[in-house]
Design an enzyme around this catalytic site. Structure first.
Site, mmCIF file in Angstrom:
data_model
loop_
_atom_site.group_PDB
_atom_site.id
_atom_site.type_symbol
_atom_site.label_atom_id
_atom_site.label_comp_id
_atom_site.label_asym_id
_atom_site.label_seq_id
_atom_site.Cartn_x
_atom_site.Cartn_y
_atom_site.Cartn_z
ATOM 1 C CD GLU A 185 99.390 -49.865 52.825
ATOM 2 O OE1 GLU A 185 100.027 -50.767 52.079
ATOM 3 O OE2 GLU A 185 98.773 -49.801 53.149
ATOM 4 C CB CYS A 223 99.749 -40.693 58.511
ATOM 5 S SG CYS A 223 100.666 -42.248 58.522
HETATM 6 N N1 LIG Z 1 101.856 -46.149 60.742
HETATM 7 C C1 LIG Z 1 100.832 -46.044 59.052
HETATM 8 O O1 LIG Z 1 99.628 -45.615 60.114
HETATM 9 C C2 LIG Z 1 101.120 -45.567 58.282
HETATM 10 C C3 LIG Z 1 100.013 -45.709 57.682
HETATM 11 C C4 LIG Z 1 100.530 -45.829 56.002
HETATM 12 C C5 LIG Z 1 101.900 -45.029 55.718
HETATM 13 N N2 LIG Z 1 103.119 -45.050 56.652
HETATM 14 C C6 LIG Z 1 104.433 -44.556 56.412
HETATM 15 O O2 LIG Z 1 104.728 -45.923 56.205
HETATM 16 C C7 LIG Z 1 106.682 -45.483 56.654
HETATM 17 C C8 LIG Z 1 106.762 -46.398 58.090
HETATM 18 O O3 LIG Z 1 105.694 -46.319 59.190
HETATM 19 P P1 LIG Z 1 105.698 -47.222 60.070
HETATM 20 O O4 LIG Z 1 104.845 -46.348 61.036
HETATM 21 O O5 LIG Z 1 105.217 -48.202 59.715
HETATM 22 O O6 LIG Z 1 106.783 -47.063 60.833
HETATM 23 P P2 LIG Z 1 107.568 -47.028 61.911
HETATM 24 O O7 LIG Z 1 108.028 -46.710 62.578
HETATM 25 O O8 LIG Z 1 106.863 -48.278 63.056
HETATM 26 O O9 LIG Z 1 108.822 -48.824 62.008
HETATM 27 C C9 LIG Z 1 109.809 -47.868 60.882
HETATM 28 C C10 LIG Z 1 110.523 -49.435 61.168
HETATM 29 O O10 LIG Z 1 111.800 -49.421 59.957
HETATM 30 C C11 LIG Z 1 112.953 -49.947 60.841
HETATM 31 N N3 LIG Z 1 114.076 -49.330 60.478
HETATM 32 C C12 LIG Z 1 114.183 -48.374 59.699
HETATM 33 N N4 LIG Z 1 115.742 -47.998 58.785
HETATM 34 C C13 LIG Z 1 116.001 -49.918 58.865
HETATM 35 C C14 LIG Z 1 116.799 -50.061 57.931
HETATM 36 N N5 LIG Z 1 117.674 -48.905 56.924
HETATM 37 N N6 LIG Z 1 116.666 -51.596 57.821
HETATM 38 C C15 LIG Z 1 115.997 -52.411 58.583
HETATM 39 N N7 LIG Z 1 114.467 -51.574 59.365
HETATM 40 C C16 LIG Z 1 115.127 -50.157 59.798
HETATM 41 C C17 LIG Z 1 112.786 -49.558 62.446
HETATM 42 O O11 LIG Z 1 113.621 -49.982 62.914
HETATM 43 C C18 LIG Z 1 111.269 -50.044 62.776
HETATM 44 O O12 LIG Z 1 111.358 -51.133 62.694
HETATM 45 C C19 LIG Z 1 106.093 -43.772 56.992
HETATM 46 O O13 LIG Z 1 106.587 -43.545 55.872
HETATM 47 C C20 LIG Z 1 104.920 -43.623 57.252
HETATM 48 O O14 LIG Z 1 104.719 -42.251 56.853
HETATM 49 C C21 LIG Z 1 102.675 -45.105 57.672
#
Ligand SMILES: NC(=O)c1ccc[n+]([C@@H]2O[C@H](COP(=O)([O-])OP(=O)(O)OC[C@H]3O[C@@H](n4cnc5c(N)ncnc54)[C@H](O)[C@@H]3O)[C@@H](O)[C@H]2O)c1
Length: 439
Positions: free
Chosen positions: A151, A263
């Site tokens: 993403e 990130c």
């Molecule tokens: N935040 C950004 O701008 C962005 C952009 C591109 C990619 N990413 C990538 O996307 C991924 C997620 O990032 P994010 O910022 O959304 O993280 P986040 O911490 O906001 O969300 C992750 C969620 O996953 C949940 N979770 C963890 N283990 C779980 C399980 N086994 N079952 C169900 N839920 C579970 C957590 O409770 C949490 O709510 C990361 O790898 C990040 O590097 C993030």
């Protein structure tokens, strides 16, 4: 298409809401019962412009729902996306894949019928192979393909980025999986977004290479800003002058206090580790990390220099705490080392942020939080702009000056014009431009 989104954070919630808006049937799953309860009450647990209306309309249309129970939505889904966190592992900087692997195990046990398991989380090269092994070991009879779909959305502009992406990268060699993912993203190809199909490992590396390149671009202009200060040049003009070259492009050339966020820091660290594991040294990315860490720490010294003497007993007002505007995300925000540095130098710190104060309180327990930028300046010896929220651009400078004990502004985002600050009689320090020091 039926989709289960595992992990309902910034990426999972935005992706789930957008997929449902395309007309797919989406269930967002999260382990955090508080988050799911809030969503089921119609509350959005994060700040992301436009997300509340998008979620509400798709919930109302019965295309989007939320649960802590993974089994039923996974069993019904044609595609299961993994969008859980991959933070830096404490101690060594590797990506912590424990959440991804735990999710893979749970998903495997619930699969039914042909399903594509898609890793949307940012994961090191080879993670797809490991996810596939876990799924096959846990459920040997499952008819499943594991694909990668990194993403690229940016917080603060996440819905626009998701709906109008520059590209969609899909990593799988399997034709059935390509068809499922092609169908899911079809509405975007109507928006002219190129769907790039590649193999899984290449897709995984594309995400890290993209973030490392952007982090490098920011760090490059930050070093040119340091040089601009020394030689009497203006980094904004330099950035414009080079950015107009199509080969360079104008984006990500804004000098500032160093990159932060959820990130860039963790992904550049993880990429260096991935390379080391394969006997490759990514010297440029290593340098970027070192330069950026030093820069974040140096910002407190920049404030001390602008105030002119010791910060002991002085009050510094900080405007903006989140790592960028239009988000409440405090992960690795430059405000954290800045504020810590100011406290270490004996200053009292008072801070304001339009939406991030609740998150910031957890990171910065030893400072005062105020609800208004002018209150932040009241009786302070300096005001520091750390995050370029739009409301700070339009502050009444005369009023700001009246509130301050000393008229010192340190603008780490170059949101003010030096001429205006000179007219108002400020001692003004910005990034990569001539200082207006009053002492
Ligand atoms: N935040 C950004 O701008 C962005 C952009 C591109 C990619 N990413 C990538 O996307 C991924 C997620 O990032 P994010 O910022 O959304 O993280 P986040 O911490 O906001 O969300 C992750 C969620 O996953 C949940 N979770 C963890 N283990 C779980 C399980 N086994 N079952 C169900 N839920 C579970 C957590 O409770 C949490 O709510 C990361 O790898 C990040 O590097 C993030």
């Amino acid at each position: 298409m039926r989709i289960a989104m595992i992990g309902t954070g910034y990426v999972g919630l935005v992706s789930g809401a957008c997929f449902s808006d395309f007309g797919h049937q989406v269930t967002c799953v999260d382990k955090d019962a508080g988050k799911i309860a809030a969503l089921n009450r119609g509350e959005i647990p994060i700040y992301e412009p436009g997300l509340d209306a998008l979620v509400a309309s798709n919930v109302k249309a019965k295309r989007l729902d939320f649960t802590t129970e993974l089994s039923a939505p996974v069993a019904e889904a044609e595609a299961v996306f993994i969008a859980v966190g991959t933070p830096s592992r404490r101690g060594d900087g590797h990506a912590d894949l424990s959440y991804v692997y735990a999710a893979a195990r749970e998903i495997a046990g619930a699969l039914s019928g042909f399903t594509v398991v898609v890793t949307k989380s940012t994961v090191p090269v080879g993670t797809g192979d490991e996810v596939e092994l876990i799924v096959r070991e846990t459920n040997p009879s499952a008819d499943v393909v594991v694909a990668s779909n990194p993403e690229f959305l940016r917080e603060g502009a996440a819905i626009r980025d998701f709906k109008f992406p520059d590209r969609i990268v899909i990593g799988t060699a399997d034709e059935r999986a390509r068809k499922v993912l092609g169908d899911i993203y079809r509405p975007l190809s109507l928006n002219q977004a190129p769907l790039m199909f590649t193999d899984r490992r290449t897709a995984e590396l594309i995400k890290y290479a993209a973030n490392a390149f952007l982090a490098t671009k920011i760090t490059f202009i930050n070093e040119i800003a340091d040089l601009s200060e020394k030689v009497g040049a203006d980094v904004q003009e330099v950035a414009r002058g080079i950015g107009l070259d199509n080969r360079i492009g104008s984006k990500f050339l804004h000098a500032g206090p160093g990159f932060g966020g959820s990130c860039f820091p963790k992904d550049t660290r993880a990429l260096v580790k991935i390379a080391q594991d394969h006997d490759v040294q990514l010297r440029i990315v290593e340098a970027v990390l070192g330069v950026n860490d030093n820069r974040k720490r140096a910002m407190a010294r920049k404030v001390a220099a602008a105030v002119g003497d010791s910060l002991r007993g002085k009050t510094v007002g900080v405007l903006g705490l989140t790592f960028k505007p239009d988000t409440d995300d405090m992960r690795e925000a430059p405000s954290i080392p800045l504020v810590t540095g100011l406290l270490d130098m004996g200053a009292k710190v008072r801070a304001h942020d339009p939406v991030g104060m609740e998150q910031a309180r957890r990171e910065l327990p030893d400072i005062e939080f105020v609800d208004d930028p002018y209150l932040c300046a009241k009786g302070a010896d300096a005001i520091v702009v750390v995050t370029e929220w739009v409301q700070y651009r339009t502050l009444d400078l005369e009023r700001l000056k009246r509130e301050l004990r000393q008229p010192v502004v340190v603008d780490l985002r170059n949101i003010y014009r030096p001429e205006d600050m000179a007219t108002h009689g400020f001692t003004y320090e910005s990034v990569g431009r001539r200082s207006l020091l009053g002492h």
